[in-house]
Design a protein around this motif. Structure first.
Motif, short mmCIF file in Angstrom:
data_model
loop_
_atom_site.label_atom_id
_atom_site.label_comp_id
_atom_site.label_asym_id
_atom_site.label_seq_id
_atom_site.Cartn_x
_atom_site.Cartn_y
_atom_site.Cartn_z
N PHE A 101 0.84 -1.20 0.00
CA PHE A 101 0.00 0.00 0.00
C PHE A 101 0.88 1.25 0.00
O PHE A 101 1.91 1.28 0.68
CB PHE A 101 -0.93 0.02 1.22
N GLY A 102 0.48 2.26 -0.74
CA GLY A 102 1.21 3.52 -0.78
C GLY A 102 2.53 3.45 -1.51
O GLY A 102 3.37 4.33 -1.35
N ALA A 103 2.72 2.43 -2.34
CA ALA A 103 4.02 2.22 -2.99
C ALA A 103 4.44 3.39 -3.87
O ALA A 103 5.60 3.73 -3.91
CB ALA A 103 3.99 0.94 -3.83
N ASN A 104 3.52 4.01 -4.54
CA ASN A 104 3.84 5.12 -5.45
C ASN A 104 3.30 6.44 -4.94
O ASN A 104 2.96 7.32 -5.74
CB ASN A 104 3.32 4.81 -6.85
N GLN A 105 3.20 6.57 -3.64
CA GLN A 105 2.70 7.79 -3.02
C GLN A 105 3.77 8.33 -2.08
O GLN A 105 3.90 7.87 -0.95
CB GLN A 105 1.40 7.52 -2.27
N PRO A 106 4.56 9.30 -2.55
CA PRO A 106 5.70 9.78 -1.75
C PRO A 106 5.31 10.36 -0.39
O PRO A 106 6.13 10.42 0.51
CB PRO A 106 6.35 10.84 -2.63
N GLU A 107 4.05 10.75 -0.23
CA GLU A 107 3.63 11.30 1.07
C GLU A 107 3.42 10.21 2.12
O GLU A 107 3.25 10.50 3.30
CB GLU A 107 2.36 12.15 0.93
N TYR A 108 3.45 8.93 1.69
CA TYR A 108 3.26 7.81 2.61
C TYR A 108 4.47 6.89 2.59
O TYR A 108 5.16 6.78 1.60
CB TYR A 108 2.02 6.99 2.23
N GLN A 109 4.68 6.21 3.69
CA GLN A 109 5.70 5.17 3.75
C GLN A 109 5.09 3.90 3.17
O GLN A 109 3.97 3.53 3.52
CB GLN A 109 6.09 4.95 5.21
N PRO A 110 5.77 3.20 2.25
CA PRO A 110 5.21 1.97 1.69
C PRO A 110 4.89 0.96 2.79
O PRO A 110 5.65 0.79 3.75
CB PRO A 110 6.33 1.45 0.80
N LEU A 111 3.73 0.31 2.66
CA LEU A 111 3.26 -0.63 3.67
C LEU A 111 3.04 -2.01 3.05
O LEU A 111 2.00 -2.27 2.44
CB LEU A 111 1.94 -0.12 4.28
N PRO A 112 4.03 -2.91 3.18
CA PRO A 112 3.85 -4.27 2.69
C PRO A 112 2.74 -4.96 3.47
O PRO A 112 2.61 -4.77 4.69
CB PRO A 112 5.19 -4.95 2.99
N ALA A 113 1.94 -5.76 2.78
CA ALA A 113 0.80 -6.40 3.44
C ALA A 113 0.41 -7.69 2.74
O ALA A 113 0.71 -7.91 1.57
CB ALA A 113 -0.39 -5.45 3.47
N LEU A 114 -0.28 -8.52 3.48
CA LEU A 114 -0.96 -9.68 2.93
C LEU A 114 -2.44 -9.31 2.89
O LEU A 114 -3.05 -9.09 3.94
CB LEU A 114 -0.74 -10.92 3.80
N ARG A 115 -2.98 -9.19 1.71
CA ARG A 115 -4.40 -8.84 1.53
C ARG A 115 -5.14 -10.10 1.13
O ARG A 115 -4.76 -10.78 0.18
CB ARG A 115 -4.56 -7.77 0.47
N ILE A 116 -6.20 -10.42 1.90
CA ILE A 116 -7.01 -11.60 1.63
C ILE A 116 -8.41 -11.13 1.26
O ILE A 116 -9.25 -10.87 2.14
CB ILE A 116 -7.05 -12.54 2.86
N PRO A 117 -8.68 -10.95 -0.05
CA PRO A 117 -9.97 -10.38 -0.48
C PRO A 117 -11.18 -11.19 -0.04
O PRO A 117 -12.23 -10.63 0.26
CB PRO A 117 -9.86 -10.37 -2.01
N GLU A 118 -11.05 -12.52 0.04
CA GLU A 118 -12.19 -13.37 0.40
C GLU A 118 -12.73 -13.08 1.80
O GLU A 118 -13.91 -13.25 2.07
CB GLU A 118 -11.82 -14.86 0.30
N THR A 119 -11.85 -12.67 2.69
CA THR A 119 -12.26 -12.44 4.08
C THR A 119 -12.21 -10.97 4.49
O THR A 119 -12.65 -10.63 5.58
CB THR A 119 -11.36 -13.24 5.05
N GLY A 120 -11.62 -10.13 3.63
CA GLY A 120 -11.48 -8.72 3.97
C GLY A 120 -10.34 -8.44 4.93
O GLY A 120 -10.24 -7.36 5.49
N GLU A 121 -9.45 -9.41 5.12
CA GLU A 121 -8.32 -9.23 6.04
C GLU A 121 -7.15 -8.55 5.34
O GLU A 121 -6.90 -8.78 4.16
CB GLU A 121 -7.84 -10.58 6.56
N VAL A 122 -6.43 -7.74 6.11
CA VAL A 122 -5.16 -7.17 5.68
C VAL A 122 -4.20 -7.34 6.86
O VAL A 122 -4.49 -6.91 7.97
CB VAL A 122 -5.28 -5.68 5.31
N ILE A 123 -3.07 -8.00 6.60
CA ILE A 123 -2.09 -8.27 7.65
C ILE A 123 -0.79 -7.55 7.30
O ILE A 123 -0.33 -7.59 6.16
CB ILE A 123 -1.83 -9.78 7.78
N THR A 124 -0.22 -6.85 8.27
CA THR A 124 1.05 -6.15 8.09
C THR A 124 2.02 -6.60 9.18
O THR A 124 1.62 -7.15 10.20
CB THR A 124 0.87 -4.62 8.17
#
Length: 81
Positions: free
Chosen positions: A13-36
């Motif tokens: 998340f935020g990989a190409n947004q210089p105003e944010y620090q990039p946030l690696p995550a595991l996104r699981i669309p089936e359950t709506g989970e995001v793990i960092t």
């Protein structure tokens, strides 16, 4: 603490947004989970070791609070790899 890359992550998340620090995550669309994963500095680790406390700040923008869960291991959260 800083976001840390980890085995199983599938999005940044935020990989190409210089105003944010990039946030690696595991996104699981089936359950709506995001793990960092977050890595503590030596100073933060020492503080947590003493207090046994971790604080969480959420920006809700005055919307309903979303459920959260903190864990010391990925094994508590998702079966990956």
């Amino acid at each position: 603490m800083k976001p840390k890359e980890f085995k199983g992550q599938n999005v940044v998340f935020g990989a190409n947004q210089p105003e944010y620090q990039p946030l690696p995550a595991l996104r699981i669309p089936e359950t709506g989970e995001v793990i960092t994963c977050w890595q503590m500095t030596d100073e933060e680790f020492e503080e947590v070791s003493k207090t046994r406390c971790v604080y969480l700040q959420q920006l809700t923008f005055n919307q309903p609070l979303q459920p959260v869960y903190l864990s010391s291991g990925l094994h508590d959260l998702a079966k990956i790899g």
